[in-house]
Design a protein around this motif. Structure first.
Motif, PDB file in Angstrom:
ATOM      1  N   LEU A 183       0.824  -1.204   0.000  1.00 13.87           N
ATOM      2  CA  LEU A 183       0.000   0.000   0.000  1.00 13.87           C
ATOM      3  C   LEU A 183       0.863   1.261   0.000  1.00 13.87           C
ATOM      4  N   ASP A 187       1.118   4.216  -3.084  1.00 15.28           N
ATOM      5  CA  ASP A 187       0.507   5.477  -2.673  1.00 15.28           C
ATOM      6  C   ASP A 187       0.768   6.606  -3.671  1.00 15.28           C
ATOM      7  N   THR A 221     -10.997   2.049  -2.427  1.00 20.82           N
ATOM      8  CA  THR A 221     -10.401   0.715  -2.331  1.00 20.82           C
ATOM      9  C   THR A 221     -11.481  -0.327  -2.059  1.00 20.82           C
TER      10      THR A 221
END
Length: 255
Positions: A183, A187, A221
């Motif tokens: 993650l 980003d 998400t």
């Protein structure tokens, strides 16, 4: 290719739809490659690039499922790249085989025919074992294929971001306990994440995570219901067996 007898095996994937020659020892394709292929969303005509392709398993499995893609298999190891070339030919799948370090700079990619903003989809199964917790193999090819450095994930995702068109998608498989690293690396420049945890069995923590990310994506998400490789009785999950036999895809392949 010529090789000493017994050094290589020929293995069936996708229920026999794909047959691959690969080293008997060292880096060998397996379930991870087939799950990655089944999670990759592509359409006919798409430019699809498989980073760290090994003998070509994941990329060739995608090409077997979706006819008409323009496939490039990128692999640093010349021996594995040679096997990938032979595997593409023996399975009658058109593929460009490129010997290249995924961590190389943009100029090296351009020289290899992989310019920025040119791919519709990138898939990858980067080396992901933590060197602090993983005993390195004496076989260098196995170590390169499986052991990550501190910069591995970020550099591979950076290369994918550079190659993808706006709106193109990266699909990857990684250790489940390293999801935070994934993650963080996604980003910058990626969004519209879709996450699928993979468990060995329902009573154990996830062992893998499949992630799709869109370059420039803005959608929230999504986390999908976990995929169980085995059921409560330790028997193989029929859904997984169907996917491994080439009879279905994972939700990430249907964005």
């Amino acid at each position: 290719m010529t090789e000493p007898p017994g050094e290589f095996t020929e293995d069936a994937f996708l229920g026999g739809q794909l047959r691959l020659r690969q080293p008997r020892s060292g880096h060998r394709a397996g379930h991870d490659a087939m799950l990655l292929a089944a999670a990759t969303a592509v359409q006919s005509g798409h430019r699809v690039v498989d980073f760290g392709a090994g003998v070509g398993a994941a990329g060739l499995a995608v090409a077997r499922r979706v006819a008409g893609i323009r496939l490039a298999l990128v692999e640093i190891d010349e021996m594995l790249a040679g096997l990938a070339r032979d595997n593409a030919s023996s399975n009658a799948i058109a593929a460009e085989i490129i010997v290249l370090d995924v961590t190389a700079g943009a100029d090296a990619f351009v020289a290899a025919g992989l310019p920025p903003d040119s791919a519709d989809a990138v898939l990858m199964n980067p080396p992901f074992n933590d060197p602090a917790r993983h005993r390195a193999s004496p076989e260098k090819t196995r170590e390169i294929a499986h052991v990550a450095t501190a910069e591995t994930l970020e550099s591979w995702i950076h290369a994918a971001r550079r190659m993808l068109k706006s709106g193109g998608a990266l699909t990857l498989i990684w250790r489940a306990d390293g999801l935070a690293e994934v993650l963080a690396a996604l980003d910058r420049g990626f969004g519209s994440l879709a996450i699928l945890p993979v468990h060995g069995d329902p009573a154990a923590p996830a062992i893998r995570v499949l992630v799709r990310a869109v370059k420039g994506g803005k959608a929230p998400t999504r986390i999908y219901a976990a995929l169980m490789l085995n059921n409560e009785s330790a028997a193989p999950n029929k859904q997984v067996q169907d996917i491994l036999a080439g009879k279905g895809v994972l939700p990430l392949a249907n964005p």
